[in-house]
Design a protein around this motif. Structure first.
Motif, PDB file in Angstrom:
ATOM      1  N   PHE A 243       0.816  -1.220   0.000  1.00 20.79           N
ATOM      2  CA  PHE A 243       0.000   0.000   0.000  1.00 20.79           C
ATOM      3  C   PHE A 243       0.847   1.266   0.000  1.00 20.79           C
ATOM      4  CE2 PHE A 243      -3.460  -2.839   0.398  1.00 20.79           C
ATOM      5  CZ  PHE A 243      -4.494  -2.163  -0.222  1.00 20.79           C
ATOM      6  N   ASN A 244       2.079   1.173   0.399  1.00 25.78           N
ATOM      7  CA  ASN A 244       2.981   2.310   0.172  1.00 25.78           C
ATOM      8  C   ASN A 244       3.144   2.543  -1.326  1.00 25.78           C
ATOM      9  OD1 ASN A 244       3.886   3.622   2.564  1.00 25.78           O
ATOM     10  ND2 ASN A 244       5.073   1.816   3.117  1.00 25.78           N
ATOM     11  N   GLN A 245       3.312   1.471  -2.071  1.00 28.29           N
ATOM     12  CA  GLN A 245       3.463   1.591  -3.524  1.00 28.29           C
ATOM     13  C   GLN A 245       2.189   2.129  -4.168  1.00 28.29           C
ATOM     14  OE1 GLN A 245       4.606  -2.342  -4.789  1.00 28.29           O
ATOM     15  NE2 GLN A 245       6.608  -2.261  -3.804  1.00 28.29           N
ATOM     16  N   ILE A 246       1.037   1.610  -3.728  1.00 27.57           N
ATOM     17  CA  ILE A 246      -0.244   2.051  -4.297  1.00 27.57           C
ATOM     18  C   ILE A 246      -0.501   3.525  -3.977  1.00 27.57           C
ATOM     19  CG2 ILE A 246      -2.749   1.776  -4.116  1.00 27.57           C
ATOM     20  CD1 ILE A 246      -2.177  -1.247  -3.632  1.00 27.57           C
ATOM     21  N   CYS A 247      -0.324   3.904  -2.724  1.00 28.82           N
ATOM     22  CA  CYS A 247      -0.656   5.264  -2.299  1.00 28.82           C
ATOM     23  C   CYS A 247       0.310   6.303  -2.853  1.00 28.82           C
ATOM     24  CB  CYS A 247      -0.724   5.338  -0.772  1.00 28.82           C
ATOM     25  SG  CYS A 247      -2.109   4.401  -0.083  1.00 28.82           S
ATOM     26  N   GLN A 248       1.529   5.902  -3.156  1.00 28.51           N
ATOM     27  CA  GLN A 248       2.460   6.821  -3.791  1.00 28.51           C
ATOM     28  C   GLN A 248       2.038   7.143  -5.223  1.00 28.51           C
ATOM     29  OE1 GLN A 248       6.362   5.103  -3.304  1.00 28.51           O
ATOM     30  NE2 GLN A 248       6.274   5.275  -1.067  1.00 28.51           N
ATOM     31  N   GLU A 249       1.163   6.312  -5.796  1.00 28.49           N
ATOM     32  CA  GLU A 249       0.635   6.579  -7.129  1.00 28.49           C
ATOM     33  C   GLU A 249      -0.569   7.519  -7.084  1.00 28.49           C
ATOM     34  OE1 GLU A 249       0.352   3.221  -9.934  1.00 28.49           O
ATOM     35  OE2 GLU A 249       1.053   1.957  -8.276  1.00 28.49           O
ATOM     36  N   ILE A 250      -1.044   7.829  -5.887  1.00 25.60           N
ATOM     37  CA  ILE A 250      -2.206   8.705  -5.728  1.00 25.60           C
ATOM     38  C   ILE A 250      -1.707  10.073  -5.269  1.00 25.60           C
ATOM     39  CG2 ILE A 250      -4.448   9.013  -4.615  1.00 25.60           C
ATOM     40  CD1 ILE A 250      -4.426   5.955  -4.104  1.00 25.60           C
ATOM     41  N   ASP A 251      -1.631  11.003  -6.182  1.00 20.16           N
ATOM     42  CA  ASP A 251      -1.023  12.303  -5.913  1.00 20.16           C
ATOM     43  C   ASP A 251      -1.729  13.036  -4.771  1.00 20.16           C
ATOM     44  OD1 ASP A 251       0.682  14.569  -6.411  1.00 20.16           O
ATOM     45  OD2 ASP A 251      -1.015  15.524  -7.425  1.00 20.16           O
ATOM     46  N   GLY A 252      -0.939  13.448  -3.769  1.00 25.33           N
ATOM     47  CA  GLY A 252      -1.457  14.287  -2.700  1.00 25.33           C
ATOM     48  C   GLY A 252      -2.291  13.596  -1.655  1.00 25.33           C
ATOM     49  N   PHE A 253      -2.290  12.256  -1.634  1.00 25.49           N
ATOM     50  CA  PHE A 253      -3.051  11.529  -0.615  1.00 25.49           C
ATOM     51  C   PHE A 253      -2.113  11.089   0.498  1.00 25.49           C
ATOM     52  CE2 PHE A 253      -4.585   7.255   0.875  1.00 25.49           C
ATOM     53  CZ  PHE A 253      -5.615   7.735   1.667  1.00 25.49           C
ATOM     54  N   TYR A 254      -2.353  11.614   1.716  1.00 27.38           N
ATOM     55  CA  TYR A 254      -1.492  11.320   2.864  1.00 27.38           C
ATOM     56  C   TYR A 254      -2.237  10.765   4.071  1.00 27.38           C
ATOM     57  CZ  TYR A 254       1.707  14.299   0.237  1.00 27.38           C
ATOM     58  OH  TYR A 254       2.492  14.839  -0.750  1.00 27.38           O
ATOM     59  N   PHE A 255      -3.538  11.036   4.146  1.00 24.94           N
ATOM     60  CA  PHE A 255      -4.271  10.675   5.357  1.00 24.94           C
ATOM     61  C   PHE A 255      -5.694  10.279   4.988  1.00 24.94           C
ATOM     62  CE2 PHE A 255      -7.253  11.756   8.733  1.00 24.94           C
ATOM     63  CZ  PHE A 255      -6.657  11.238   9.870  1.00 24.94           C
ATOM     64  N   GLY A 256      -6.074   9.048   5.345  1.00 19.56           N
ATOM     65  CA  GLY A 256      -7.455   8.675   5.123  1.00 19.56           C
ATOM     66  C   GLY A 256      -7.670   7.174   5.092  1.00 19.56           C
ATOM     67  N   ARG A 257      -8.925   6.826   4.880  1.00 20.49           N
ATOM     68  CA  ARG A 257      -9.334   5.423   4.880  1.00 20.49           C
ATOM     69  C   ARG A 257      -9.711   5.006   3.460  1.00 20.49           C
ATOM     70  NH1 ARG A 257     -13.794   5.808   7.374  1.00 20.49           N
ATOM     71  NH2 ARG A 257     -15.103   5.288   5.592  1.00 20.49           N
ATOM     72  N   MET A 258      -9.129   3.903   3.044  1.00 22.68           N
ATOM     73  CA  MET A 258      -9.449   3.325   1.745  1.00 22.68           C
ATOM     74  C   MET A 258     -10.417   2.171   1.959  1.00 22.68           C
ATOM     75  SD  MET A 258      -5.509   3.147   0.340  1.00 22.68           S
ATOM     76  CE  MET A 258      -5.917   3.150  -1.408  1.00 22.68           C
ATOM     77  N   ASP A 259     -11.614   2.283   1.395  1.00 18.76           N
ATOM     78  CA  ASP A 259     -12.575   1.179   1.459  1.00 18.76           C
ATOM     79  C   ASP A 259     -12.323   0.274   0.262  1.00 18.76           C
ATOM     80  OD1 ASP A 259     -13.675   2.179   3.777  1.00 18.76           O
ATOM     81  OD2 ASP A 259     -15.178   3.362   2.724  1.00 18.76           O
ATOM     82  N   ILE A 260     -12.117  -1.006   0.536  1.00 15.74           N
ATOM     83  CA  ILE A 260     -11.595  -1.941  -0.468  1.00 15.74           C
ATOM     84  C   ILE A 260     -12.404  -3.234  -0.452  1.00 15.74           C
ATOM     85  CG2 ILE A 260      -9.585  -3.348  -1.099  1.00 15.74           C
ATOM     86  CD1 ILE A 260      -7.885  -1.182   0.404  1.00 15.74           C
ATOM     87  N   MET A 261     -12.703  -3.753  -1.633  1.00 14.46           N
ATOM     88  CA  MET A 261     -13.254  -5.106  -1.749  1.00 14.46           C
ATOM     89  C   MET A 261     -12.169  -5.989  -2.344  1.00 14.46           C
ATOM     90  SD  MET A 261     -17.296  -4.683  -2.660  1.00 14.46           S
ATOM     91  CE  MET A 261     -17.649  -6.289  -1.917  1.00 14.46           C
ATOM     92  N   PHE A 262     -12.071  -7.229  -1.828  1.00 11.72           N
ATOM     93  CA  PHE A 262     -10.935  -8.061  -2.185  1.00 11.72           C
ATOM     94  C   PHE A 262     -11.273  -9.537  -2.056  1.00 11.72           C
ATOM     95  CE2 PHE A 262     -10.975  -7.565   2.289  1.00 11.72           C
ATOM     96  CZ  PHE A 262     -10.261  -8.599   2.867  1.00 11.72           C
ATOM     97  N   GLU A 263     -10.381 -10.358  -2.577  1.00 10.90           N
ATOM     98  CA  GLU A 263     -10.592 -11.806  -2.574  1.00 10.90           C
ATOM     99  C   GLU A 263     -10.109 -12.445  -1.276  1.00 10.90           C
ATOM    100  OE1 GLU A 263      -9.765 -14.812  -6.073  1.00 10.90           O
ATOM    101  OE2 GLU A 263      -7.928 -14.532  -4.897  1.00 10.90           O
TER     102      GLU A 263
END
Length: 348
Positions: A243-263
């Motif tokens: 998620f460090n890799q994923i969030c670094q791809e989201i410009d300007g996102f530093y604080f918050g909750r990601m709601d995720i659906m997964f297997e």
């Protein structure tokens, strides 16, 4: 289950208490940070690419546009002025098919989020919606979590501070009881009966076959009957790195909750077989606190911890990267817009 038992359940389970009580210690913490930053709206700088840092009136579509498409379902923005035929054309072009999810572009704790089965339901939703909304493909995974992510703007790597898994409002038939009777057996579900009667109408009196399961609310929202379970023990170095890799791809996102659906948690840690439902910014709650096993004192501890993260991130963002705090005048305008919108969406 009568109204007295339901009232007692609410009183004895703090997860149902009004937010004014739950957040009581946070008000003093907030005022302290206001004095430190000399701004009532310092949180605006916590996520500088999201309107108001994600505290209020943020557009979900604008946030989706910050996320690489591979991480979230196909999504289109629907205007109040669109016709149903125009909407269907947009869906066709984006390969969005029934059943689908409709939800307000500016959300309010799950209000007006609905699974749409066919054209007739879409038309009914559109006619009622006096606001812009999103249409999305259903996500093909069965598990849902809220993953809280924190990263300081002057650091490359962040951390996952909590995970909440969401247990949906699923009833299981016994071959004798109606859906309403099954709902009444669980206080958490019984609170949803008035809304479900409006949505299901006569269907709520149907009897499910023995062992037959039905998910009545296919999205994990606490105010729509989902149970929140703290699964922070699934936080691992591998998951954090992913998620460090994923969030670094989201410009300007530093604080918050990601709601995720997964297997599965294993696949999620490897960065596969998942989709982001949405990202919540400065107004995000560390919702793992609402696991019934946690005390109110634990909830206060986690809330103050995350509120401190937001303050520190906002301060660094402002001082080191020149991201402005929202002015008092503009902040009042945003709150006014928020309350006007609040009145509109609650009428849905």
């Amino acid at each position: 289950m009568n109204s007295i038992k339901l009232a007692y359940h609410k009183i004895t389970n703090w997860e149902y208490w009004p937010y004014q009580i739950v957040y009581f210690p946070i008000y003093f913490q907030y005022l302290y940070y206001v004095l430190r930053t000399k701004s009532f709206f310092y949180f605006n700088a916590s996520n500088p690419t999201i309107r108001n840092g994600g505290f209020l009136m943020e557009s979900k579509k604008e946030i989706y546009d910050l996320i690489p498409q591979k991480y979230y379902p196909k999504t289109i923005l629907i205007s109040k002025s669109d016709t149903v035929n125009t909407i269907l054309e947009k869906c066709h072009l984006e390969n969005i098919i029934f059943p689908l999810i409709a939800k307000p572009d500016v959300g309010l704790r799950g209000t007006a989020v609905k699974k749409i089965i066919n054209k007739e339901e879409l038309k009914a939703y559109h006619n009622r919606a006096n606001f812009n909304y999103l249409i999305q493909n259903l996500i093909p995974y069965s598990k849902e979590i809220g993953l809280f992510y924190v990263r300081y703007p002057n650091q490359k790597e962040g951390t996952i501070t909590g995970i909440v898994e969401k247990e949906f409002l699923i009833i299981t038939g016994d071959g004798k009881s109606t859906m309403e009777e099954l709902l009444l057996k669980n206080p958490r579900f019984a609170f949803q009966i008035p809304v479900l009667k409006t949505e299901l109408k006569e269907k709520i009196y149907q009897v499910l076959k023995e062992g037959e399961q039905l998910n009545l609310v296919p999205y994990g929202n606490h105010c729509r009957g989902s149970k929140f379970i703290d699964t922070s023990h699934y936080i691992t170095p591998q998951l954090t790195e992913t998620f460090n890799q994923i969030c670094q791809e989201i410009d300007g996102f530093y604080f918050g909750r990601m709601d995720i659906m997964f297997e599965s948690y294993e696949a999620l840690a490897e960065g596969r077989n998942f989709e982001i439902i949405e990202i919540n910014g400065a107004l995000s709650e560390p919702t793992h606190i609402y696991d019934p096993k946690h005390s109110l004192l634990y909830g206060w501890k986690e809330l103050t911890r995350h509120f401190h993260y937001m303050y520190e991130i906002s301060k660094i963002s402002h001082e080191e990267y020149n991201n402005p705090y929202l002015s008092f005048k503009d902040g009042l305008k945003e709150f006014k817009k928020h309350h006007q919108y609040y009145d509109v969406i609650l009428k849905f």
